[in-house]
Scaffold this active site. Structure first.
Site, PDB file in Angstrom:
ATOM      1  N   GLN A  31       0.776  -1.100  -0.104  1.00 45.81           N
ATOM      2  CA  GLN A  31       0.198   0.001   0.025  1.00 45.81           C
ATOM      3  C   GLN A  31       1.008   1.249  -0.085  1.00 45.81           C
ATOM      4  O   GLN A  31       1.538   1.504   0.948  1.00 45.81           O
ATOM      5  CB  GLN A  31      -0.812   0.282   1.355  1.00 45.81           C
ATOM      6  CG  GLN A  31      -1.379   1.288   1.804  1.00 45.81           C
ATOM      7  CD  GLN A  31      -3.033   1.306   1.436  1.00 45.81           C
ATOM      8  OE1 GLN A  31      -3.615   0.352   1.784  1.00 45.81           O
ATOM      9  NE2 GLN A  31      -3.250   2.565   1.117  1.00 45.81           N
ATOM     10  N   LYS A  76      -2.403  -3.081 -10.140  1.00 47.48           N
ATOM     11  CA  LYS A  76      -2.198  -1.880  -9.616  1.00 47.48           C
ATOM     12  C   LYS A  76      -3.268  -0.878  -9.576  1.00 47.48           C
ATOM     13  O   LYS A  76      -3.542  -0.526 -10.599  1.00 47.48           O
ATOM     14  CB  LYS A  76      -0.729  -1.571 -10.303  1.00 47.48           C
ATOM     15  CG  LYS A  76      -0.320  -0.082  -9.626  1.00 47.48           C
ATOM     16  CD  LYS A  76       1.236   0.037  -9.976  1.00 47.48           C
ATOM     17  CE  LYS A  76       1.596   1.689  -9.403  1.00 47.48           C
ATOM     18  NZ  LYS A  76       3.028   1.594  -9.971  1.00 47.48           N
ATOM     19  N   ASP A  95      10.834   7.933 -11.912  1.00 47.43           N
ATOM     20  CA  ASP A  95      10.852   7.723 -10.307  1.00 47.43           C
ATOM     21  C   ASP A  95      11.954   6.546 -10.184  1.00 47.43           C
ATOM     22  O   ASP A  95      11.504   5.440  -9.497  1.00 47.43           O
ATOM     23  CB  ASP A  95       9.318   7.277  -9.898  1.00 47.43           C
ATOM     24  CG  ASP A  95       9.272   7.081  -8.221  1.00 47.43           C
ATOM     25  OD1 ASP A  95      10.364   7.386  -7.558  1.00 47.43           O
ATOM     26  OD2 ASP A  95       8.221   6.516  -7.943  1.00 47.43           O
TER      27      ASP A  95
HETATM   28  N1  LIG Z   1       4.588  -6.934 -11.868  1.00 45.71           N
HETATM   29  C1  LIG Z   1       5.274  -6.966 -10.640  1.00 45.71           C
HETATM   30  N2  LIG Z   1       5.566  -8.174 -10.307  1.00 45.71           N
HETATM   31  C2  LIG Z   1       6.048  -8.665  -8.841  1.00 45.71           C
HETATM   32  N3  LIG Z   1       6.175  -7.770  -8.029  1.00 45.71           N
HETATM   33  C3  LIG Z   1       5.759  -6.456  -8.350  1.00 45.71           C
HETATM   34  C4  LIG Z   1       5.321  -6.096  -9.561  1.00 45.71           C
HETATM   35  N4  LIG Z   1       4.734  -4.760  -9.650  1.00 45.71           N
HETATM   36  C5  LIG Z   1       4.904  -4.434  -8.358  1.00 45.71           C
HETATM   37  N5  LIG Z   1       5.401  -5.117  -7.749  1.00 45.71           N
HETATM   38  C6  LIG Z   1       5.930  -5.178  -6.263  1.00 45.71           C
HETATM   39  O1  LIG Z   1       4.963  -4.191  -5.515  1.00 45.71           O
HETATM   40  C7  LIG Z   1       5.870  -3.142  -5.011  1.00 45.71           C
HETATM   41  C8  LIG Z   1       4.844  -1.582  -5.393  1.00 45.71           C
HETATM   42  O2  LIG Z   1       4.760  -1.542  -6.856  1.00 45.71           O
HETATM   43  P1  LIG Z   1       5.198  -0.270  -7.331  1.00 45.71           P
HETATM   44  O3  LIG Z   1       6.470   0.484  -7.328  1.00 45.71           O
HETATM   45  O4  LIG Z   1       4.465  -0.356  -8.950  1.00 45.71           O
HETATM   46  O5  LIG Z   1       3.787   0.458  -6.758  1.00 45.71           O
HETATM   47  P2  LIG Z   1       4.044   1.880  -5.878  1.00 45.71           P
HETATM   48  O6  LIG Z   1       2.593   2.182  -5.398  1.00 45.71           O
HETATM   49  O7  LIG Z   1       4.954   2.801  -6.599  1.00 45.71           O
HETATM   50  O8  LIG Z   1       4.669   1.558  -4.653  1.00 45.71           O
HETATM   51  P3  LIG Z   1       5.640   2.223  -3.768  1.00 45.71           P
HETATM   52  O9  LIG Z   1       5.119   3.020  -2.942  1.00 45.71           O
HETATM   53  O10 LIG Z   1       6.507   1.014  -3.117  1.00 45.71           O
HETATM   54  O11 LIG Z   1       6.822   2.638  -4.796  1.00 45.71           O
HETATM   55  C9  LIG Z   1       7.200  -3.039  -5.911  1.00 45.71           C
HETATM   56  O12 LIG Z   1       8.069  -2.505  -5.199  1.00 45.71           O
HETATM   57  C10 LIG Z   1       7.342  -4.560  -5.931  1.00 45.71           C
HETATM   58  O13 LIG Z   1       7.650  -5.303  -4.860  1.00 45.71           O
HETATM   59 MG   LIG Z   2       7.152   1.791  -6.448  1.00 44.60          MG
END
Ligand SMILES: Nc1ncnc2c1ncn2[C@@H]1O[C@H](COP(=O)(O)OP(=O)(O)OP(=O)(O)O)[C@@H](O)[C@H]1O
Ligand SMILES: [Mg+2]
Length: 228
Positions: A13, A32, A136
């Site tokens: 989250q 997502k 990012d």
């Molecule tokens: N396609 C995927 N396969 C496996 N794990 C994933 C994938 N996409 C995301 N994750 C996991 O979920 C986490 C969060 O995804 P993402 O970075 O896209 O979202 P976010 O909302 O920006 O999260 P954060 O606040 O951690 O940056 C990633 O750091 C990774 O551990």
């Molecule tokens: Mg991220």
């Protein structure tokens, strides 16, 4: 596909949204989802969310077209502000990989870490050679597949990405990564400088210009820190 028919489990989250894992049409997927920001005007919020969804889906696909490993995009749902993408099975974030290495008391000049820096430098060089700005770059937004020591870098989290030829945009992209690494992982100066030197040697004159510009970006960053 109706939400009821999708089984899913919360993975992370963040400030902007939630990431779930689950099954979708028999694929192991990541859902997502971005949620509304209360402090933003609803119209503006809807517009920003839509732009980020579009940027993420487009760039994930664009990267694959130029040979950079990213999750396959299966679907984009603008009603639910959600992307459904391939789950990278058995992956770890570069962040956790470095934490583990530090826990094992490995030096930053350890061969595995230097090889990781090299792989990061190469993928960033390819990204920028194709005028893709990630927006990012952090160690949480890079994944490794097993066996991690040899894995190519899988890039994720492209909601802030853009397309640009500008040296400045590429330098800022690297600056964001440099700041993120140094603040998340102490004593990683050599690791960062190895990433940058590989980026420079891989990317020819254009990359040298970016590295030169990075110095200016750092200087501006320091001035901002001192004077606000
Ligand atoms: N396609 C995927 N396969 C496996 N794990 C994933 C994938 N996409 C995301 N994750 C996991 O979920 C986490 C969060 O995804 P993402 O970075 O896209 O979202 P976010 O909302 O920006 O999260 P954060 O606040 O951690 O940056 C990633 O750091 C990774 O551990
Ligand atoms: Mg991220």
């Amino acid at each position: 596909m109706a939400a009821k028919t999708m089984s899913r489990k919360l993975l992370t989250q963040g400030a902007e949204g939630r990431v779930y894992i689950g099954k979708w049409l028999r694929h192991s997927v990541v859902f997502k989802e971005r949620f509304p920001k209360q402090y933003r005007h609803p119209d503006l919020d809807a517009q920003i969310t839509r732009e980020r969804l579009k940027a993420e889906a487009r760039t994930l696909t664009r990267c694959r077209m130029v040979g950079i490993r990213t999750p396959v995009v299966y679907d984009v749902d603008f009603n639910k502000n959600m992307i459904i993408m391939e789950k990278i099975e058995g992956s770890v974030t570069v962040r956790n990989y470095i934490y583990d290495a530090v826990n094992q008391k490995l030096s930053m000049e350890n061969q595995n870490l230097m090889s990781l820096a090299e792989r990061i430098g190469k993928v960033l060089s390819k990204l920028h050679a194709n005028n893709i700005i990630h927006g990012d770059l952090t160690t949480s937004n890079m994944l490794l597949l097993a066996p991690y020591e040899y894995s190519e870098i899988v890039l994720i989290d492209f909601g802030l990405s853009s397309i640009s030829e500008a040296t400045e945009d590429k330098a800022v992209d690297l600056y964001v990564l440099e700041r993120a690494i140094l603040s998340t992982h102490p004593h990683t100066e050599k690791f960062v400088s190895h990433i940058l030197s590989i980026y420079k040697t891989q990317g020819g004159d254009a990359a040298s210009e970016v590295i030169k510009r990075l110095d200016e970006v750092r200087y501006r960053g320091r001035k901002k820190l001192c004077f606000g």
